[in-house]
Design a protein around this motif. Structure first.
Motif, PDB file in Angstrom:
ATOM      1  N   GLN A   1       0.851  -1.270  -0.025  1.00 43.26           N
ATOM      2  CA  GLN A   1      -0.094   0.017  -0.008  1.00 43.26           C
ATOM      3  C   GLN A   1       0.825   1.366  -0.002  1.00 43.26           C
ATOM      4  O   GLN A   1       0.486   2.123  -0.300  1.00 43.26           O
ATOM      5  CB  GLN A   1      -0.904   0.004   1.058  1.00 43.26           C
ATOM      6  N   ILE A   2       2.003   0.956   0.412  1.00 44.01           N
ATOM      7  CA  ILE A   2       3.050   2.337   0.538  1.00 44.01           C
ATOM      8  C   ILE A   2       3.922   2.252  -0.538  1.00 44.01           C
ATOM      9  O   ILE A   2       4.857   3.455  -0.810  1.00 44.01           O
ATOM     10  CB  ILE A   2       3.475   2.579   2.026  1.00 44.01           C
ATOM     11  N   ARG A   3       4.412   1.323  -1.056  1.00 45.63           N
ATOM     12  CA  ARG A   3       5.604   1.140  -1.803  1.00 45.63           C
ATOM     13  C   ARG A   3       5.191   0.225  -2.985  1.00 45.63           C
ATOM     14  O   ARG A   3       4.393  -0.629  -2.922  1.00 45.63           O
ATOM     15  CB  ARG A   3       6.905   0.591  -1.134  1.00 45.63           C
ATOM     16  N   ARG A   4       5.763   0.408  -4.181  1.00 48.48           N
ATOM     17  CA  ARG A   4       5.534  -0.211  -5.210  1.00 48.48           C
ATOM     18  C   ARG A   4       6.767  -1.354  -5.657  1.00 48.48           C
ATOM     19  O   ARG A   4       7.980  -0.798  -5.709  1.00 48.48           O
ATOM     20  CB  ARG A   4       5.638   0.272  -6.571  1.00 48.48           C
ATOM     21  N   ALA A   5       6.589  -2.576  -5.434  1.00 46.65           N
ATOM     22  CA  ALA A   5       7.667  -3.476  -5.601  1.00 46.65           C
ATOM     23  C   ALA A   5       6.981  -4.778  -6.448  1.00 46.65           C
ATOM     24  O   ALA A   5       6.189  -5.499  -5.806  1.00 46.65           O
ATOM     25  CB  ALA A   5       8.208  -3.778  -4.516  1.00 46.65           C
ATOM     26  N   PRO A   6       7.451  -4.755  -7.608  1.00 44.98           N
ATOM     27  CA  PRO A   6       6.596  -5.797  -8.694  1.00 44.98           C
ATOM     28  C   PRO A   6       6.858  -7.164  -8.145  1.00 44.98           C
ATOM     29  O   PRO A   6       6.170  -7.917  -8.437  1.00 44.98           O
ATOM     30  CB  PRO A   6       7.506  -5.478  -9.811  1.00 44.98           C
ATOM     31  N   LEU A   7       7.861  -7.509  -7.170  1.00 51.91           N
ATOM     32  CA  LEU A   7       8.051  -8.912  -7.000  1.00 51.91           C
ATOM     33  C   LEU A   7       7.406  -9.423  -5.537  1.00 51.91           C
ATOM     34  O   LEU A   7       7.297 -10.442  -5.245  1.00 51.91           O
ATOM     35  CB  LEU A   7       9.653  -9.253  -6.703  1.00 51.91           C
ATOM     36  N   LEU A   8       6.655  -8.260  -5.096  1.00 56.34           N
ATOM     37  CA  LEU A   8       6.031  -8.710  -3.579  1.00 56.34           C
ATOM     38  C   LEU A   8       4.746  -9.747  -3.941  1.00 56.34           C
ATOM     39  O   LEU A   8       4.660 -10.569  -3.100  1.00 56.34           O
ATOM     40  CB  LEU A   8       5.592  -7.224  -2.951  1.00 56.34           C
ATOM     41  N   PRO A   9       3.961  -9.617  -5.039  1.00 56.65           N
ATOM     42  CA  PRO A   9       2.916 -10.685  -5.027  1.00 56.65           C
ATOM     43  C   PRO A   9       3.486 -11.931  -5.122  1.00 56.65           C
ATOM     44  O   PRO A   9       2.685 -12.920  -4.960  1.00 56.65           O
ATOM     45  CB  PRO A   9       2.049 -10.178  -6.359  1.00 56.65           C
ATOM     46  N   LEU A  10       4.731 -12.215  -6.093  1.00 55.78           N
ATOM     47  CA  LEU A  10       5.279 -13.534  -6.120  1.00 55.78           C
ATOM     48  C   LEU A  10       5.705 -14.072  -4.846  1.00 55.78           C
ATOM     49  O   LEU A  10       5.620 -15.266  -4.423  1.00 55.78           O
ATOM     50  CB  LEU A  10       6.235 -13.359  -7.248  1.00 55.78           C
ATOM     51  N   ALA A  11       6.349 -13.009  -3.906  1.00 59.78           N
ATOM     52  CA  ALA A  11       6.923 -13.491  -2.622  1.00 59.78           C
ATOM     53  C   ALA A  11       5.683 -14.091  -1.757  1.00 59.78           C
ATOM     54  O   ALA A  11       5.721 -14.963  -1.047  1.00 59.78           O
ATOM     55  CB  ALA A  11       7.368 -12.373  -2.077  1.00 59.78           C
ATOM     56  N   VAL A  12       4.271 -13.352  -2.063  1.00 60.90           N
ATOM     57  CA  VAL A  12       3.054 -13.781  -1.150  1.00 60.90           C
ATOM     58  C   VAL A  12       2.746 -15.142  -1.638  1.00 60.90           C
ATOM     59  O   VAL A  12       2.318 -15.958  -0.920  1.00 60.90           O
ATOM     60  CB  VAL A  12       2.035 -12.797  -1.142  1.00 60.90           C
ATOM     61  N   ALA A  13       2.839 -15.213  -2.846  1.00 55.35           N
ATOM     62  CA  ALA A  13       2.004 -16.445  -3.699  1.00 55.35           C
ATOM     63  C   ALA A  13       2.885 -17.537  -3.114  1.00 55.35           C
ATOM     64  O   ALA A  13       2.457 -18.707  -2.942  1.00 55.35           O
ATOM     65  CB  ALA A  13       1.909 -16.508  -5.310  1.00 55.35           C
ATOM     66  N   LEU A  14       4.248 -17.301  -3.134  1.00 55.22           N
ATOM     67  CA  LEU A  14       5.241 -18.560  -2.973  1.00 55.22           C
ATOM     68  C   LEU A  14       5.000 -18.958  -1.458  1.00 55.22           C
ATOM     69  O   LEU A  14       5.076 -19.947  -0.970  1.00 55.22           O
ATOM     70  CB  LEU A  14       6.659 -18.255  -3.300  1.00 55.22           C
TER      71      LEU A  14
ATOM     72  N   GLN B   1       9.944   1.077  -5.092  1.00 53.09           N
ATOM     73  CA  GLN B   1       9.729   2.288  -5.566  1.00 53.09           C
ATOM     74  C   GLN B   1       8.546   3.263  -4.849  1.00 53.09           C
ATOM     75  O   GLN B   1       7.816   2.396  -4.429  1.00 53.09           O
ATOM     76  CB  GLN B   1       9.446   2.603  -7.209  1.00 53.09           C
ATOM     77  N   PRO B   2       8.526   4.381  -4.287  1.00 52.42           N
ATOM     78  CA  PRO B   2       7.270   4.940  -3.961  1.00 52.42           C
ATOM     79  C   PRO B   2       6.081   4.941  -4.669  1.00 52.42           C
ATOM     80  O   PRO B   2       6.251   4.700  -6.137  1.00 52.42           O
ATOM     81  CB  PRO B   2       7.694   6.493  -3.865  1.00 52.42           C
ATOM     82  N   ASN B   3       5.129   4.847  -4.084  1.00 48.02           N
ATOM     83  CA  ASN B   3       3.522   4.654  -4.650  1.00 48.02           C
ATOM     84  C   ASN B   3       3.225   5.958  -5.337  1.00 48.02           C
ATOM     85  O   ASN B   3       3.438   7.126  -4.939  1.00 48.02           O
ATOM     86  CB  ASN B   3       2.506   4.016  -3.732  1.00 48.02           C
TER      87      ASN B   3
END
Length: 139
Positions: free
Chosen positions: A75-88, A137-139
């Protein structure tokens, strides 16, 4: 009639936060339940079952706040790999802990190599989480 979409009303990051809240709550709840069941198994002299339940509980309770934190971070930062980390991590917890709990209550495995595959998925989830620091990156 208004169409509901994953990408409306806050977009995919809001959806990921909701998903993380749900999975974190489920993991925490099952972790507490596994600990309670482990205590009862210990009381009736079933140390093997108690040990498996304690391991599942520790994994669930250790990862529940991490998944919640990742959801908040989206919600506060953009990091494209976070959804993959959560899924794994979610897949890993489901396989690893699901296998241990099935061994206790059904006396069978989820499937051959479920716990090791789940453990590796958790490990990769942590590595992807670490790698996501390179793309924040910042949102």
């Amino acid at each position: 009639m208004r169409e509901r979409s994953l990408f409306r009303d806050g977009g995919p990051t809001k959806f990921l936060l909701r998903l993380c809240l749900v999975f974190s709550g489920i993991a925490g709840g099952f972790g507490v339940a596994c600990l309670a069941l482990a205590a009862h198994a210990e009381a009736v002299s079933m140390p093997a079952k108690s040990s498996l339940l304690q391991t599942a509980a520790q994994m669930l309770l250790a990862h529940a706040p991490i998944i919640l934190g990742v959801g908040i971070l989206t919600q506060i930062r953009r990091a494209p790999l976070l959804p993959l980390a959560v899924a794994l991590m979610a897949i890993g917890l489901s396989l690893f802990c699901g296998d241990l709990v099935l061994r206790v209550f059904m006396e069978q495995k989820l499937f051959h190599m479920a716990a090791p595959i789940g453990g590796m998925s958790l490990l990769f989830g942590w590595l992807v989480l670490a790698l996501s620091a390179l793309r924040v990156q910042p949102n």
